[in-house]
Design a protein around this motif. Sequence first.
Motif, mmCIF file in Angstrom:
data_model
loop_
_atom_site.group_PDB
_atom_site.id
_atom_site.type_symbol
_atom_site.label_atom_id
_atom_site.label_comp_id
_atom_site.label_asym_id
_atom_site.label_seq_id
_atom_site.Cartn_x
_atom_site.Cartn_y
_atom_site.Cartn_z
ATOM 1 N N TYR A 221 0.817 -1.207 0.000
ATOM 2 C CA TYR A 221 0.000 0.000 0.000
ATOM 3 C C TYR A 221 0.859 1.268 0.000
ATOM 4 O O TYR A 221 0.371 2.342 0.359
ATOM 5 N N GLY A 222 2.134 1.158 -0.403
ATOM 6 C CA GLY A 222 3.031 2.305 -0.330
ATOM 7 C C GLY A 222 2.527 3.510 -1.115
ATOM 8 O O GLY A 222 2.491 4.633 -0.594
ATOM 9 N N GLU A 223 2.142 3.291 -2.367
ATOM 10 C CA GLU A 223 1.677 4.409 -3.189
ATOM 11 C C GLU A 223 0.389 5.005 -2.639
ATOM 12 O O GLU A 223 0.213 6.228 -2.641
ATOM 13 N N ALA A 224 -0.515 4.140 -2.174
ATOM 14 C CA ALA A 224 -1.773 4.638 -1.619
ATOM 15 C C ALA A 224 -1.515 5.468 -0.367
ATOM 16 O O ALA A 224 -2.146 6.510 -0.152
ATOM 17 N N MET A 225 -0.565 5.016 0.471
ATOM 18 C CA MET A 225 -0.244 5.752 1.690
ATOM 19 C C MET A 225 0.282 7.141 1.365
ATOM 20 O O MET A 225 -0.135 8.145 1.961
ATOM 21 N N LEU A 226 1.203 7.221 0.399
ATOM 22 C CA LEU A 226 1.763 8.512 0.001
ATOM 23 C C LEU A 226 0.687 9.418 -0.576
ATOM 24 O O LEU A 226 0.569 10.592 -0.203
ATOM 25 N N HIS A 227 -0.125 8.874 -1.476
ATOM 26 C CA HIS A 227 -1.158 9.675 -2.131
ATOM 27 C C HIS A 227 -2.170 10.217 -1.126
ATOM 28 O O HIS A 227 -2.486 11.413 -1.108
ATOM 29 N N GLU A 228 -2.679 9.333 -0.253
ATOM 30 C CA GLU A 228 -3.729 9.759 0.672
ATOM 31 C C GLU A 228 -3.174 10.644 1.780
ATOM 32 O O GLU A 228 -3.861 11.556 2.251
ATOM 33 N N GLY A 229 -1.928 10.390 2.199
ATOM 34 C CA GLY A 229 -1.318 11.269 3.193
ATOM 35 C C GLY A 229 -1.105 12.664 2.657
ATOM 36 O O GLY A 229 -1.384 13.660 3.329
ATOM 37 N N GLN A 230 -0.612 12.773 1.417
ATOM 38 C CA GLN A 230 -0.416 14.093 0.812
ATOM 39 C C GLN A 230 -1.744 14.812 0.593
ATOM 40 O O GLN A 230 -1.848 16.026 0.811
ATOM 41 N N ALA A 231 -2.770 14.067 0.169
ATOM 42 C CA ALA A 231 -4.086 14.681 -0.049
ATOM 43 C C ALA A 231 -4.662 15.201 1.262
ATOM 44 O O ALA A 231 -5.248 16.298 1.310
ATOM 45 N N TRP A 232 -4.477 14.413 2.329
ATOM 46 C CA TRP A 232 -4.970 14.858 3.643
ATOM 47 C C TRP A 232 -4.257 16.135 4.081
ATOM 48 O O TRP A 232 -4.878 17.090 4.532
ATOM 49 N N TRP A 233 -2.946 16.128 3.949
ATOM 50 C CA TRP A 233 -2.179 17.295 4.371
ATOM 51 C C TRP A 233 -2.572 18.534 3.556
ATOM 52 O O TRP A 233 -2.708 19.632 4.107
ATOM 53 N N ALA A 234 -2.767 18.360 2.269
ATOM 54 C CA ALA A 234 -3.134 19.498 1.425
ATOM 55 C C ALA A 234 -4.470 20.099 1.861
ATOM 56 O O ALA A 234 -4.663 21.311 1.805
ATOM 57 N N ARG A 235 -5.401 19.244 2.316
ATOM 58 C CA ARG A 235 -6.719 19.752 2.732
ATOM 59 C C ARG A 235 -6.705 20.343 4.137
ATOM 60 O O ARG A 235 -7.491 21.233 4.445
ATOM 61 N N ASN A 236 -5.826 19.861 4.992
ATOM 62 C CA ASN A 236 -5.966 20.163 6.409
ATOM 63 C C ASN A 236 -4.798 20.906 7.052
ATOM 64 O O ASN A 236 -4.849 21.170 8.247
ATOM 65 N N ARG A 237 -3.765 21.248 6.294
ATOM 66 C CA ARG A 237 -2.682 22.019 6.915
ATOM 67 C C ARG A 237 -3.251 23.327 7.449
ATOM 68 O O ARG A 237 -4.069 23.983 6.815
ATOM 69 N N SER A 238 -2.796 23.707 8.606
ATOM 70 C CA SER A 238 -3.479 24.789 9.333
ATOM 71 C C SER A 238 -3.032 26.177 8.897
ATOM 72 O O SER A 238 -3.774 27.143 9.050
ATOM 73 N N ASN A 239 -1.803 26.334 8.364
ATOM 74 C CA ASN A 239 -1.386 27.672 7.952
ATOM 75 C C ASN A 239 -0.291 27.573 6.898
ATOM 76 O O ASN A 239 0.381 26.562 6.756
ATOM 77 N N SER A 240 -0.083 28.643 6.197
ATOM 78 C CA SER A 240 0.875 28.633 5.084
ATOM 79 C C SER A 240 2.305 28.506 5.586
ATOM 80 O O SER A 240 3.165 27.952 4.914
ATOM 81 N N LYS A 241 2.602 29.016 6.809
ATOM 82 C CA LYS A 241 3.954 28.928 7.341
ATOM 83 C C LYS A 241 4.353 27.470 7.527
ATOM 84 O O LYS A 241 5.456 27.055 7.170
ATOM 85 N N ALA A 242 3.434 26.667 8.073
ATOM 86 C CA ALA A 242 3.735 25.247 8.259
ATOM 87 C C ALA A 242 3.902 24.554 6.913
ATOM 88 O O ALA A 242 4.733 23.671 6.749
ATOM 89 N N ALA A 243 3.115 24.987 5.925
ATOM 90 C CA ALA A 243 3.160 24.342 4.620
ATOM 91 C C ALA A 243 4.473 24.610 3.897
ATOM 92 O O ALA A 243 4.948 23.785 3.124
ATOM 93 N N THR A 244 5.084 25.791 4.138
ATOM 94 C CA THR A 244 6.306 26.133 3.420
ATOM 95 C C THR A 244 7.553 25.625 4.127
ATOM 96 O O THR A 244 8.635 25.670 3.561
ATOM 97 N N CYS A 245 7.420 25.146 5.358
ATOM 98 C CA CYS A 245 8.575 24.659 6.115
ATOM 99 C C CYS A 245 8.839 23.205 5.752
ATOM 100 O O CYS A 245 8.541 22.291 6.505
ATOM 101 N N THR A 246 9.367 22.978 4.546
ATOM 102 C CA THR A 246 9.536 21.616 4.040
ATOM 103 C C THR A 246 10.992 21.217 3.885
ATOM 104 O O THR A 246 11.291 20.086 3.533
ATOM 105 N N SER A 247 11.929 22.159 4.140
ATOM 106 C CA SER A 247 13.334 21.804 3.973
ATOM 107 C C SER A 247 13.790 20.873 5.085
ATOM 108 O O SER A 247 13.161 20.783 6.136
ATOM 109 N N LYS A 248 14.920 20.193 4.841
ATOM 110 C CA LYS A 248 15.423 19.267 5.843
ATOM 111 C C LYS A 248 15.909 19.987 7.090
ATOM 112 O O LYS A 248 15.959 19.419 8.177
ATOM 113 N N ASN A 249 16.331 21.246 6.923
ATOM 114 C CA ASN A 249 16.845 22.026 8.049
ATOM 115 C C ASN A 249 16.075 23.333 8.177
ATOM 116 O O ASN A 249 16.546 24.383 7.739
#
Length: 283
Positions: A221-249
């Motif tokens: 279910y690897g692909e399904a997990m990635l797809h549904e996790g990303q879709a959930w995050w896209a719908r429910n992230r609480s603010n733009s600051k959290a969404a842009t903080c994607t770098s490793k550091n």
Amino acid sequence: AHAVLGLCRGMLGDLEAALVAYRRAVDLGLKDPQQAFFQLGRELFLQEDFHSAIVVFRAGIRALGDHLDALLLLGMALQRVGELQQAAEVLLYLLSIDPEHDEGLTIYGHVLAELDCYDEAFDLYERALAANPKRALAANLLGQLHADFGRTHLAIPLFEQALQSDPKAIGVLVNLASAYRAQGKLDECIATFRQLLQQEPDLELAIHGLLFSYSLAGSTYGEAMLHEGQAWWARNRSNSKAATCTSKNPPLPATVLRQGKKLRIGILSAEFTGHCVTTFLNS
């Protein structure tokens, strides 16, 4: 008129004035609890103002005598505020009046389970189902109790029985999926969580259960997990600051950098007991 005035006063939060108006209504001959204390108590209960509901139900029972629905909701309100011993006493009294009251049997069983009186709880749930086989709550609670003791083979039929009466019951679907997972039936577990998300797409409990179950299923279910996790995050992230903080550091707070201090990280978790998370964080 006095009873309706009492309802209005109570809904505005003035319980003392509400009780005065209700007592006046009773003194004038009003006897129907539906028109007085019970109506207000029920409204307060539905608003989750349990402490106020307890006051009103007790006043109504003193003024008008026993009323099964008022006793049931009084017991449930006491349970919600953690007064389990008092809740048990009220519900036991209710059952002394009507020994086959299926809702009373169910809620009394739930209270006793919270008090760790498991044998009595099993008996009460079974009596409730004998009195009303369509009582979804009793079937669900009995199934959950079996599951807590590792008897998922007995729990699953009870969850299915509960779903026959209430096909969209969120708690039952979660319990059923968890029971499937405990048996290693990951395909059935995942299908149940997906069914739940079809009717409640933004239910965090369901997406958490689904993604956790995916993580146990290996690469299938690897692909399904990635797809549904990303879709959930896209719908429910609480603010733009959290969404842009994607770098490793991600950048450290400026005040920490200026002062040359170490960054302290606090971890809040419900799993600091026998859970594997404790081992991971022990160092």
